[in-house]
Motif scaffolding. Structure first.
Motif, PDB file in Angstrom:
ATOM      1  N   PRO A  72      -5.531   1.595  -3.427  1.00  0.00           N
ATOM      2  CA  PRO A  72      -5.240   0.584  -2.493  1.00  0.00           C
ATOM      3  C   PRO A  72      -4.955  -0.824  -3.224  1.00  0.00           C
ATOM      4  O   PRO A  72      -3.746  -1.430  -2.881  1.00  0.00           O
ATOM      5  CB  PRO A  72      -6.589   0.350  -1.959  1.00  0.00           C
ATOM      6  CG  PRO A  72      -7.208   1.324  -1.942  1.00  0.00           C
ATOM      7  CD  PRO A  72      -6.771   2.321  -3.111  1.00  0.00           C
TER       8      PRO A  72
ATOM      9  N   CYS B  21      -4.847  -0.252   6.678  1.00  0.00           N
ATOM     10  CA  CYS B  21      -5.395   0.842   5.977  1.00  0.00           C
ATOM     11  C   CYS B  21      -6.482   1.528   6.800  1.00  0.00           C
ATOM     12  O   CYS B  21      -7.285   0.932   7.365  1.00  0.00           O
ATOM     13  CB  CYS B  21      -5.913   0.377   4.785  1.00  0.00           C
ATOM     14  SG  CYS B  21      -4.928  -0.473   3.396  1.00  0.00           S
TER      15      CYS B  21
ATOM     16  N   THR C 295     -10.471  -2.193  -0.386  1.00  0.00           N
ATOM     17  CA  THR C 295      -9.627  -2.602   0.593  1.00  0.00           C
ATOM     18  C   THR C 295     -10.219  -3.999   1.175  1.00  0.00           C
ATOM     19  O   THR C 295      -9.432  -4.702   1.620  1.00  0.00           O
ATOM     20  CB  THR C 295      -9.383  -1.303   1.507  1.00  0.00           C
ATOM     21  OG1 THR C 295      -9.203  -0.303   0.911  1.00  0.00           O
ATOM     22  CG2 THR C 295      -8.295  -1.583   2.371  1.00  0.00           C
TER      23      THR C 295
ATOM     24  N   LEU D 229      -8.320  -3.485   7.754  1.00  0.00           N
ATOM     25  CA  LEU D 229      -8.877  -2.222   7.361  1.00  0.00           C
ATOM     26  C   LEU D 229      -9.571  -1.618   8.719  1.00  0.00           C
ATOM     27  O   LEU D 229     -10.204  -2.455   9.233  1.00  0.00           O
ATOM     28  CB  LEU D 229      -9.889  -2.360   6.400  1.00  0.00           C
ATOM     29  CG  LEU D 229     -10.670  -1.276   6.028  1.00  0.00           C
ATOM     30  CD1 LEU D 229     -10.158  -0.314   5.565  1.00  0.00           C
ATOM     31  CD2 LEU D 229     -11.969  -1.760   5.031  1.00  0.00           C
TER      32      LEU D 229
END
Length: 62
Positions: free
Chosen positions: A12, A34, A47, A59
């Motif tokens: 990431p 993500c 992340t 996220l």
């Protein structure tokens, strides 16, 4: 951009830096989403740290 991150703790940050440094994208407003589908490593933590440092990162933990 939608990125799948499953047990990708090494990727990431590198991906984020590559996208951030890619000059042709600088003229656009981008978002990096993500999707973490149950990683058992530190993918979510890493992340999540990016999420706190830059509002273009989102996220989703599934």
């Amino acid at each position: 951009m939608i990125v799948l991150v499953f047990n990708e703790q090494r990727c990431p940050l590198c991906f984020y830096q590559t996208v951030s440094d890619f000059q042709p994208l600088s003229q656009y407003e981008i978002e990096i989403i993500c999707i973490n589908d149950g990683s058992r490593d530190k993918t979510s933590d890493i992340t999540g740290a990016l999420l706190l440092s830059d509002p273009i990162v989102t996220l989703i933990n599934c």
